[in-house]
Design a protein around this motif. Structure first.
Motif, PDB file in Angstrom:
ATOM      1  N   ALA A  99      83.520 -26.673 -18.215  1.00  0.00           N
ATOM      2  CA  ALA A  99      84.129 -27.117 -16.965  1.00  0.00           C
ATOM      3  C   ALA A  99      83.375 -28.312 -16.400  1.00  0.00           C
ATOM      4  N   TRP A 100      82.051 -28.298 -16.516  1.00  0.00           N
ATOM      5  CA  TRP A 100      81.255 -29.428 -16.034  1.00  0.00           C
ATOM      6  C   TRP A 100      81.629 -30.700 -16.798  1.00  0.00           C
ATOM      7  N   ARG A 101      81.769 -30.594 -18.105  1.00  0.00           N
ATOM      8  CA  ARG A 101      82.128 -31.772 -18.900  1.00  0.00           C
ATOM      9  C   ARG A 101      83.531 -32.257 -18.574  1.00  0.00           C
ATOM     10  N   LEU A 102      84.472 -31.333 -18.428  1.00  0.00           N
ATOM     11  CA  LEU A 102      85.841 -31.719 -18.077  1.00  0.00           C
ATOM     12  C   LEU A 102      85.893 -32.348 -16.685  1.00  0.00           C
ATOM     13  N   ALA A 103      85.056 -31.836 -15.776  1.00  0.00           N
ATOM     14  CA  ALA A 103      85.015 -32.412 -14.436  1.00  0.00           C
ATOM     15  C   ALA A 103      84.511 -33.850 -14.485  1.00  0.00           C
ATOM     16  N   LEU A 104      83.495 -34.103 -15.307  1.00  0.00           N
ATOM     17  CA  LEU A 104      83.006 -35.480 -15.446  1.00  0.00           C
ATOM     18  C   LEU A 104      84.104 -36.400 -15.968  1.00  0.00           C
TER      19      LEU A 104
END
Length: 892
Positions: A422-427
């Motif tokens: 989720a952190w990577r997708l948010a970036l």
């Protein structure tokens, strides 16, 4: 009696049950529970929708460009004045806590109280449920400075009373003596004045009660003493200053020549009351709708909308952003200190709050992208961009900006759960949103907002270490409703912004610089398709894996960890009916089972104490991902702080008995009964022996016959989870203590050919590798065995443990024992004490305590750590079903 040694069973045998058969948390949810989980989010959504409907009706004559012009026309000095008033208001809010700790007891340092209060109010004003969210922040920060739960509860009740006291007094005075709202009438109607006098009466009644009531108020074990009159008057003055400053912020943002301050104050108080009653976080939409209705006759709608937008940013979003920045910096500093070996105890709070706050601002960023796509672009910026970019870039970036907005709404839930993906997708979503904002209309303001969120995410990257897949994450009703509301609000905003454009089918296929409405239609459909696709993937995904039993490799690692422990209960892992969570180095683990919506960890984490907080947090997050309730069953007092850091409450389950073997002796008059028991059993031909594990398999058929005889005569069934059961592999792993008789077997000529042994009673032995503790789990005896055979078995075990250098013998827990019968304790604890004293027809509570008491043990409490809230009865029922092997088997 001996059959109930370990305390949480009706017999000493347990079930053939694996967690995988208990189902996925939430699948057994009853319709009533499902309705309760959805009720509040749906009510909030309905009120939010009603507010949008009211705004749509009130703002028919407003064009978005007029709002934009009103924002530009606001003088800078008025904006600075509003910001100064916001700062002053938050300092007054910090005064709530300073005054509260004057009343609640010893106050921690003033600086700690003020900083914590500012942080707590910035979060709770935006998140909603201020009493809960603010309390969590205060507890985690102030508990390190000597504030206990009771003191904090009194302080929070004091602050909440202060909040409502000023609202009642000031709101009542405004309604009773101020002008009517709506169209500038000079006098109010009689019902409104009556309501005003009623609110003033409530405030006065509180002050009178503070004078007359000397005895403390008691409710469900909680005691609260009303403040004395000077302190109550301080509450009143502080709260009035708070509400007047908050209304002054809105008044400062209104255009010159607008309504007088008293009118703004009345409208503000009424709108805040409606926003609080709606349970919508921050009263979003409800507050704005009420202000437009009440002040629409005093201020042009365009100027009023611009003031409300700036008020929302200045009073809510700006403090939330500052709180997030503080926590991100705090967490980054804590991690650096931890690497240097001087970790900060407050880091647990930052690790919990930072992802949730990042999720909140990420959700806001996604909504901003959707709202931006629903409003016309700035014409001057579009003409400037048209000189350097082709039309296809405008069209594509507008479409992708809305898709990125939807994506941020979806992944925000995963960010709150600290998922790495989720952190990577948010970036990626933020980067796409930044590029789209600049390319579709030169919207540098929203690009700057997204860039700040991106920087916050990068600064907190170390906290996103969970590998769970996004599709495996359970979406809560509140989160689903929030996504639908955000997307619905963007549709409403587009309809409002382009209501002057007559609809035609050709709008969908028009591609031109000035056709903002066409771009919005296409982007809205794309966003709707993206949301629908995500929903379909969630509905059609394979069922998430059930809680899996441990593998052989897991048990090998668990055995290695257990060999370094001084407590023996961890041996229950070898039943293979519990799932395991290991730390990264596999030097510690936690075992748990799942029943209904309850995720039940058995005991404290086993292994390296430094790994315990991480394992507890991992378990809590895993349960929350699945929509379950995490609880910890039979935890020791020395580990309670680990669960307190996760915001959990505690309920005493009973007390565990441990006999000191170092001092054990059968000498003296006090032990004459035990010596007589052994002598009596010896005369009946019984002897004690400990069989090594290698000798156990050969005796399993005989042991199985004894076990079946025991179960049939006791009308009992096998249990599990926290109790052993007759399992050949499990029994063959441990030494076996037996009481046996020796008989001489005749040969064919009638002479003696040798001796045969017959086991009358047995118990498997748990022994710690460091010889600190010895205990037993599964106990069975023949129905024809001598009456005191189990007493003799225990006495012989004490003597054997003493001779072999063991320090303690664990007799297990006596449920509900040691609970004080006091009106000061919570009602759930008093109920446990009552059941202990009067529940003998259902379970031998006092008899079990008396049986263990005759061995003169030391008693130590055991607790259930569970989330605060009304779920405790359901959790206890689930634990009983988990042990018994199902709900129906609880009563068999």
């Amino acid at each position: 009696m001996a059959a109930s040694l370990r305390g949480d069973r009706h017999d000493d045998s347990p079930p053939l049950r694996k967690p995988a058969r208990s189902g996925v948390p939430g699948r057994l949810m009853q319709p009533g529970a499902l309705a309760r989980r959805w009720a509040l989010p749906l009510i909030a959504a309905l009120l939010f929708g009603a507010a949008l409907w009211v705004l749509h009706g009130e703002l028919q004559s407003v064009h978005p460009t007029e709002v934009r012009e009103a924002l530009r026309a606001l003088p800078a000095q008025r904006l600075l004045l509003a910001l100064a008033l916001v700062g002053a208001n938050y300092l007054v809010l910090a005064g709530y806590d300073l005054l509260a700790f004057v009343h609640a007891g010893p106050r921690p340092g003033r600086r700690h109280v003020v900083c914590t209060a500012l942080l707590a109010f910035a979060i709770s004003n935006n998140v909603g449920f201020a009493l809960l969210s603010g309390a969590a922040v205060r507890y985690h920060f102030l508990s390190r400075h000597g504030v206990d739960a009771q003191q904090l509860s009194r302080a929070m009740l004091f602050s909440s009373t202060t909040f409502w006291l000023g609202l009642c007094a000031l709101g009542g005075a405004t309604l009773a003596f101020g002008p009517a709202l709506g169209q500038g009438a000079a006098t109010g109607s009689a019902p409104i004045r009556i309501a005003g006098f009623g609110l003033l009466g409530l405030a006065a009644a509180y002050l009178v009660a503070c004078v007359l009531r000397k005895a403390p108020l008691r409710l469900r074990g909680f005691e609260y003493r009303l403040p004395r009159l000077p302190l109550a008057l301080g509450q009143l003055g502080l709260s009035i200053a708070d509400w007047m400053l908050a209304a002054a912020v809105l008044h400062a943002l209104l255009p010159a020549g607008g309504p007088p301050y008293t009118v703004v104050l009345g409208a503000f108080l009424a709108a805040q009351f409606l926003g609080l009653a709606s349970h919508v976080p921050g009263g979003l939409g409800v507050f704005e709708g009420a202000v437009v209705v009440l002040l629409g006759g005093w201020v042009p709608h365009a100027e009023l909308l611009s003031a409300l937008l700036l008020y929302r940013i200045a009073y809510y979003m700006l403090p939330l952003g500052l709180a997030l920045a503080y926590l991100v910096v705090h967490e980054a500093r804590r991690r650096r200190e931890h690497l240097r070996g001087v970790g900060n105890a407050l880091g647990t709070l930052s690790a919990q709050l930072v992802p949730k706050l990042l999720a909140a601002v990420l959700f806001v960023g996604g909504a901003v992208l959707l709202f931006s796509g629903a409003t016309p672009a700035e014409p001057d910026r579009m003409r400037w961009l048209d000189r350097i970019l082709p039309l296809a870039v405008f069209e594509t970036s507008h479409f992708l900006g809305s898709i990125a907005g939807v994506g941020l709404l979806i992944v925000a839930r995963g960010v709150a759960r600290r998922l790495r993906i989720a952190w990577r997708l948010a970036l990626l979503g933020l980067l796409a949103g930044i590029v789209a904002s600049l390319a579709k209309g030169g919207d540098w303001e929203e690009a700057l907002l997204l860039a700040l969120i991106l920087l916050a995410l990068l600064a907190a990257r170390a906290g996103f270490d969970r590998p769970t897949a996004m599709l495996g994450l359970r979406q809560t009703p509140g989160w689903i409703v929030a996504i639908v509301c955000a997307f619905g609000a963007s549709i409403w905003l587009g309809l409002f912004a382009y209501r002057h454009v007559e609809y035609a089918d050709t709008l969908w296929w028009q591609f031109a610089l000035e056709h903002d409405v066409s771009r919005w239609l296409r982007a809205s459909v794309g966003a709707a398709v993206a949301l629908s696709a995500f929903g379909a993937m969630r509905l059609l995904r394979p069922a998430p894996p059930l809680a899996a039993p441990p593998s052989d490799e897991d048990l090998v690692d668990a055995a290695r960890v257990i060999d370094r422990q001084s407590h023996t209960m961890a041996q229950l892992v070898f039943l293979r009916d519990k799932s395991l969570i290991f730390d990264a180095d596999r030097n510690a683990f936690l075992m748990y089972g799942v029943q209904g919506r309850s995720w039940v960890a058995l005991g404290d984490p086993v292994g390296d104490p430094a790994a315990a907080p991480g394992l507890v947090r991992s378990f809590v997050e895993r349960a929350a991902d699945a929509g379950g309730t995490p609880v910890f069953y039979q935890v020791r007092p020395d580990c309670l702080h680990v669960y307190a850091d996760m915001g959990m409450s505690f309920t005493k389950l009973g007390e565990e008995a441990r006999v000191s073997l170092a001092d054990f002796s059968l000498e003296g008059g006090a032990h004459r009964g035990q010596r007589n028991t052994l002598s009596q059993l010896a005369r009946q031909g019984l002897r004690f022996r400990v069989l090594p594990p290698d000798d156990v398999p050969a005796r399993l058929p005989e042991l199985k016959a004894i076990s079946d005889d025991w179960l049939s005569h006791k009308a009992a069934s096998e249990k599990g989870f926290s109790l052993g059961r007759f399992d050949p592999d499990y029994l063959a792993r441990f030494p076996l203590a037996v009481m046996e008789t020796v008989a001489t077997a005749p040969d064919r000529t009638g002479g003696a050919s040798g001796s045969e042994t017959r086991i009358e009673a047995f118990a498997n032995l748990w022994a710690s590798a460091d010889r600190c503790e010895l205990s037993i789990d599964l106990m069975r005896h023949r129905d024809t065995a001598p009456r005191k055979v189990m007493d003799g078995l225990f006495i012989e075990l004490f003597r054997w443990g003493h001779d072999n250098g063991y320090r303690w013998f664990n007799l297990g827990m006596a449920p509900l024992s040691g609970i004080a019968a006091s009106m000061r304790v919570p009602i759930r604890v008093r109920l446990g004490g009552w059941l202990y004293r009067h529940g003998e027809p259902f379970y031998n509570f006092q008899g079990l305590r008396a049986f263990k008491e005759k061995f003169d043990p030391a008693w130590e409490p055991r607790y259930l750590a569970h989330p605060v809230g009304p779920s405790l009865p359901r959790v206890l029922a689930d634990i009983a079903a988990l042990i018994a092997g199902g709900y129906t088997r609880v009563f068999r």
